[in-house]
Structure formats: C-alpha cells, structure tokens
Scaffold this motif. Structure first.
Motif, PDB file in Angstrom:
ATOM      1  N   GLY A 299       0.823  -1.198   0.000  1.00 22.60           N
ATOM      2  CA  GLY A 299       0.000   0.000   0.000  1.00 22.60           C
ATOM      3  C   GLY A 299       0.856   1.247   0.000  1.00 22.60           C
ATOM      4  O   GLY A 299       1.684   1.458  -0.883  1.00 22.60           O
ATOM      5  N   SER A 300       0.689   2.088   1.024  1.00 24.75           N
ATOM      6  CA  SER A 300       1.336   3.398   1.021  1.00 24.75           C
ATOM      7  C   SER A 300       2.858   3.299   1.081  1.00 24.75           C
ATOM      8  O   SER A 300       3.561   4.088   0.434  1.00 24.75           O
ATOM      9  CB  SER A 300       0.825   4.244   2.185  1.00 24.75           C
ATOM     10  OG  SER A 300       1.054   3.602   3.425  1.00 24.75           O
ATOM     11  N   HIS A 301       3.395   2.331   1.843  1.00 23.04           N
ATOM     12  CA  HIS A 301       4.855   2.219   1.915  1.00 23.04           C
ATOM     13  C   HIS A 301       5.437   1.787   0.562  1.00 23.04           C
ATOM     14  O   HIS A 301       6.462   2.331   0.124  1.00 23.04           O
ATOM     15  CB  HIS A 301       5.253   1.225   2.999  1.00 23.04           C
ATOM     16  CG  HIS A 301       5.027   1.725   4.395  1.00 23.04           C
ATOM     17  ND1 HIS A 301       5.686   2.823   4.913  1.00 23.04           N
ATOM     18  CD2 HIS A 301       4.214   1.278   5.383  1.00 23.04           C
ATOM     19  CE1 HIS A 301       5.286   3.031   6.154  1.00 23.04           C
ATOM     20  NE2 HIS A 301       4.390   2.115   6.463  1.00 23.04           N
ATOM     21  N   ALA A 302       4.803   0.820  -0.078  1.00 23.10           N
ATOM     22  CA  ALA A 302       5.285   0.369  -1.382  1.00 23.10           C
ATOM     23  C   ALA A 302       5.156   1.483  -2.417  1.00 23.10           C
ATOM     24  O   ALA A 302       6.052   1.683  -3.257  1.00 23.10           O
ATOM     25  CB  ALA A 302       4.513  -0.869  -1.833  1.00 23.10           C
ATOM     26  N   ALA A 303       4.046   2.220  -2.359  1.00 30.13           N
ATOM     27  CA  ALA A 303       3.839   3.311  -3.315  1.00 30.13           C
ATOM     28  C   ALA A 303       4.889   4.400  -3.146  1.00 30.13           C
ATOM     29  O   ALA A 303       5.456   4.906  -4.127  1.00 30.13           O
ATOM     30  CB  ALA A 303       2.439   3.891  -3.151  1.00 30.13           C
ATOM     31  N   ALA A 304       5.168   4.773  -1.893  1.00 33.16           N
ATOM     32  CA  ALA A 304       6.190   5.789  -1.649  1.00 33.16           C
ATOM     33  C   ALA A 304       7.558   5.310  -2.112  1.00 33.16           C
ATOM     34  O   ALA A 304       8.357   6.087  -2.655  1.00 33.16           O
ATOM     35  CB  ALA A 304       6.223   6.139  -0.164  1.00 33.16           C
ATOM     36  N   LEU A 305       7.822   4.022  -1.932  1.00 34.90           N
ATOM     37  CA  LEU A 305       9.123   3.470  -2.315  1.00 34.90           C
ATOM     38  C   LEU A 305       9.311   3.481  -3.830  1.00 34.90           C
ATOM     39  O   LEU A 305      10.370   3.885  -4.332  1.00 34.90           O
ATOM     40  CB  LEU A 305       9.243   2.039  -1.778  1.00 34.90           C
ATOM     41  CG  LEU A 305      10.612   1.387  -1.903  1.00 34.90           C
ATOM     42  CD1 LEU A 305      11.633   2.133  -1.067  1.00 34.90           C
ATOM     43  CD2 LEU A 305      10.536  -0.078  -1.453  1.00 34.90           C
ATOM     44  N   ILE A 306       8.296   3.057  -4.582  1.00 34.97           N
ATOM     45  CA  ILE A 306       8.453   3.055  -6.035  1.00 34.97           C
ATOM     46  C   ILE A 306       8.522   4.480  -6.567  1.00 34.97           C
ATOM     47  O   ILE A 306       9.221   4.750  -7.554  1.00 34.97           O
ATOM     48  CB  ILE A 306       7.321   2.241  -6.716  1.00 34.97           C
ATOM     49  CG1 ILE A 306       7.734   1.854  -8.143  1.00 34.97           C
ATOM     50  CG2 ILE A 306       6.013   2.980  -6.717  1.00 34.97           C
ATOM     51  CD1 ILE A 306       8.913   0.923  -8.233  1.00 34.97           C
ATOM     52  N   ASN A 307       7.841   5.421  -5.924  1.00 33.69           N
ATOM     53  CA  ASN A 307       7.955   6.802  -6.322  1.00 33.69           C
ATOM     54  C   ASN A 307       9.378   7.323  -6.116  1.00 33.69           C
ATOM     55  O   ASN A 307       9.910   8.090  -6.928  1.00 33.69           O
ATOM     56  CB  ASN A 307       6.970   7.680  -5.556  1.00 33.69           C
ATOM     57  CG  ASN A 307       5.532   7.433  -5.979  1.00 33.69           C
ATOM     58  OD1 ASN A 307       5.279   6.945  -7.088  1.00 33.69           O
ATOM     59  ND2 ASN A 307       4.579   7.762  -5.130  1.00 33.69           N
TER      60      ASN A 307
END
Length: 312
Positions: A299-307
């Motif tokens: 979710g949010s952690h994975a999204a922030a990481l790929i960004n």
C-alpha cells in the motif's frame, strides 16, 4: 563502491556460497499496536504502472494463472523467465553471503528490481550499518547460469518502517536501483519489466502467481534454489478479522530463497507486481506449520518506495 571492487569481491567461490545459502525470513517480533499508529492512509500514496515490453506469447507464467496450485512447479522455459532473477549479497547482520529472489519492475530509470525489505536490511534499527553489501543481481538465473550476466547495485531503498521497526505487516519491501551497463539498461537487455499496482486495503487477487528460487519448502525435499519455481492461485487477506493487518496470503509451499519473489496479477498482456514474498507461518520452535506464504501489504509504503525509485 566501484564496479571493480565489487567484481573483485565476488570470486567464483563466494558466488557459489551465496547461491546455495537462501535468505531467512524475518524473525518473529511483537505485534505492533496499529490502533495507536494508524488511521487512514496519507492521501495520494497509491501507485500503478503497466508492464512494459511484455510479450504474452513468449512468457506465460508471469501472467494470469487460471488454476490454484499450492505445490510449486518449475516455470516453463520462455524468454519471460528473465523478468525474475537472483539477488546475491553479504549480510552484515548474519555475517553470511546469501541470496533472495527479485524481479524487474517498470521505472523511469529502467534499472530497478523489486524484492523484500529483509533482503537489503535486517529491519532491526541498525541504521546504515545494517544495509546489505556487495549486492549483485542475475536476471533469468537457472541452474548455475546467469544468461544475461551480472548487474551491480547502485542504491538500496526500503521504508523506514522496515529498517527501523521491522514492520512485516506493511513494509517488508525494497527496491534496488542497478547500475546501467555498456550494453544498456536492465529493461532494455531483459526486454521488459513488470508493472505494479500498490494500493491500500486490497489483498484479494484472483488468478495470481508467485515466483522465486526456493531452497526449501513446506513438506518438500527437492527444492535446491537452482530453478525458478512458481505457484498459481488466488491471494487472500491473511487476517480478515483484523482491519489493521492487510498482509497478502498465498497458498504456496515455497520457503527460504523465495524471499522477494513477486506476487503477480493482471491480464495476460499486463501482469503487475502486487506483493513480494516476505515470510511464512512458524510455531514456537520456528518450524513451518502450513503452506501459507505472506507478503506485506503493498500500500502506502510500497507506493512511496516506487515513487522514490522513479526519481533515482
């Protein structure tokens, strides 16, 4: 560290040692108090991108899987197998050379792979000292052969919720940005990269697959880490009665070595990463008790990481 230093470190003997020593899943930790730390996710922290360059005619298993299959089988031969590979490294936490699984993921730099957080850091709050060292990647690895050669890591990225808190529910994820080579970027050489779908509170994906290089498995004695294996089926919410635990569960017998292997879902022409193999269910004696294979919520952690990786 320069490429020459990395190449000098990885003697054939050390490479063989790392390849036969699969990474251990995260140690059990006390449950985090979600009621005190989490309400609604921050706005805008979802991320998605389509697969690039994928040819469904030459790579079947990375796409939609129709039938449930908790007993892993070898991925059929095909050019698409190069999407997944082996990540080898030295772990300061254990003092060992070891390996995980990883997969090419679509990013702006065309040189990024997706894996588990515990493959780049033990998640014990050790800060800079904990990061994996001498990290190299072999896409399409099979039976001692890396057909597309070696790729050296430039940057290791993982959420602070993993590196500081060891949060396997939401943050056992990592991205590794690789150095380009003279013959091109990873995506150019492999020919494609998996897309992704990282979104809060979603765990159920019908017709998914998980791939990796297990060196052991649940009620299995024939897994040696040398073959790319996969399970197919539907993912589910690991703990549906707990609204604060959105780990993704896959019925799959793969064990150590599959860490970081992608959970893939989507149409056959657009398979996307929705999770990454993180850990299994253990009893008090650290013995596996089922064929459940878990991914942290992407979710949010994975999204922030790929960004972050997209900006690298």
């Amino acid at each position: 560290m320069t490429d020459d230093q990395l190449r000098a470190f990885w003697t054939p003997k050390r490479v063989k040692e790392a390849l036969r020593n699969p990474a251990k899943a995260p140690a059990k930790r006390p449950a985090l108090d979600r009621t005190a730390t989490r309400s609604s996710p921050p706005p805008g922290l979802t991320a998605s991108a389509p697969t690039r360059g994928f040819d469904a005619n030459t790579a079947r298993s990375e796409a939609n899987a129709a039938a449930g299959m908790s007993v892993s089988q070898e991925v059929p031969p095909g050019a698409g197998n190069n999407i997944v590979g082996k990540l080898i490294y030295y772990s300061p936490a254990t003092g060992k050379l070891t390996h995980c699984s990883a997969a090419s993921i679509a990013t702006a730099n065309k040189n990024t792979i997706w894996t588990a957080g515990h493959c780049v850091h033990p998640g014990d709050g050790s800060g800079q000292a904990g990061w994996s060292q001498y990290v190299m990647y072999y896409p399409g690895y099979s039976r001692g052969d890396g057909p597309l050669g070696e790729w050296k890591a430039a940057r290791l990225l993982a959420p602070t919720a993993w590196t500081q808190d060891g949060d396997a529910q939401e943050a056992d994820v990592a991205a590794v940005v690789l150095n380009p080579r003279l013959d091109g970027n990873l995506e150019d050489v492999v020919g494609y990269a998996l897309g992704y779908l990282f979104t809060e509170n979603r765990t159920d994906y019908g017709g998914a697959a998980v791939m990796g290089y297990p060196g052991e498995g649940y009620q299995r004695s024939d897994l040696d880490g040398e073959r790319l294996m996969y399970c197919a089926g539907d993912t589910t919410d690991a703990f549906p009665i707990n609204p604060f635990d959105d780990r993704i569960k896959f019925d799959c017998d793969m064990g150590r070595g599959v860490s970081g292997g992608p959970f893939v879902w989507g149409p056959q022409n657009d398979p996307r990463i929705v999770g990454a193999a993180s850990h299994v269910a253990l009893d008090d004696a650290d013995q596996r008790i089922s064929d459940d294979l878990f991914s942290s919520e992407h979710g949010s952690h994975a999204a922030a990481l790929i960004n972050t990786a997209n900006g690298a």
